[in-house]
Design a protein around this motif. Structure first.
Motif, PDB file in Angstrom:
ATOM      1  N   THR A   1       2.912   8.062  -0.536  1.00 12.88           N
ATOM      2  CA  THR A   1       2.738   9.310  -0.649  1.00 12.88           C
ATOM      3  C   THR A   1       1.514   9.862   0.047  1.00 12.88           C
ATOM      4  O   THR A   1       1.001   9.410   0.389  1.00 12.88           O
ATOM      5  CB  THR A   1       2.530   9.930  -2.048  1.00 12.88           C
TER       6      THR A   1
ATOM      7  N   ASN B   1       3.367  11.197  -9.604  1.00 12.78           N
ATOM      8  CA  ASN B   1       2.746  10.034  -9.159  1.00 12.78           C
ATOM      9  C   ASN B   1       3.701   9.264  -8.568  1.00 12.78           C
ATOM     10  O   ASN B   1       4.783   9.264  -8.784  1.00 12.78           O
ATOM     11  CB  ASN B   1       1.867   9.346 -10.422  1.00 12.78           C
ATOM     12  N   LYS B   2       3.272   7.937  -8.156  1.00 12.93           N
ATOM     13  CA  LYS B   2       4.100   7.067  -7.457  1.00 12.93           C
ATOM     14  C   LYS B   2       5.284   6.331  -8.507  1.00 12.93           C
ATOM     15  O   LYS B   2       6.384   6.292  -8.065  1.00 12.93           O
ATOM     16  CB  LYS B   2       3.531   5.912  -6.753  1.00 12.93           C
TER      17      LYS B   2
ATOM     18  N   ASN C   1       2.063  17.270  -8.416  1.00 11.14           N
ATOM     19  CA  ASN C   1       1.448  16.472  -9.442  1.00 11.14           C
ATOM     20  C   ASN C   1       2.069  15.114  -9.593  1.00 11.14           C
ATOM     21  O   ASN C   1       1.948  14.631 -10.681  1.00 11.14           O
ATOM     22  CB  ASN C   1       0.827  17.274 -10.339  1.00 11.14           C
TER      23      ASN C   1
END
Length: 96
Positions: A56, A35-36, A33
């Motif tokens: 991703t 994020n970038k 979970n």
């Protein structure tokens, strides 16, 4: 609260990922979970480099059978991190 060491689970060392190190791209297994922006901050903090781009992808588990029973391997998230041109390389991948 997650630390940078929680976001990056392990580096992925395969033939294809090692070929990409010449293009300054490094592959990691990351938290599902994350994020970038979290991945970018974690790589910059842990390895002391500058990140240009983060890609991703979610890897689905494969169907495996053992006799009559069947199940799926676990799903996980992969991050391909590209470093800037003026950034140093990640030393972990140098000896491979």
């Amino acid at each position: 609260m997650r630390t940078s060491y929680d976001v990056i689970i392990k580096p992925i060392v395969t033939e294809n990922s090692m070929l990409q190190t010449s293009d300054r791209k490094y592959t990691f297994e990351v938290l599902k979970n994350a994020n970038k922006t979290e991945i970018r901050k974690a790589v910059e903090e842990v390895f002391g480099v500058k990140v240009e781009k983060v890609n991703t992808l979610n890897v689905k588990g494969k169907l495996k059978r053992q006799g009559r029973t069947q199940g799926y391997t676990r799903s996980w998230k992969k991050a391909i991190v590209k470093l800037t041109a003026d950034s140093k390389t990640i030393e972990f991948f140098e000896g491979m």
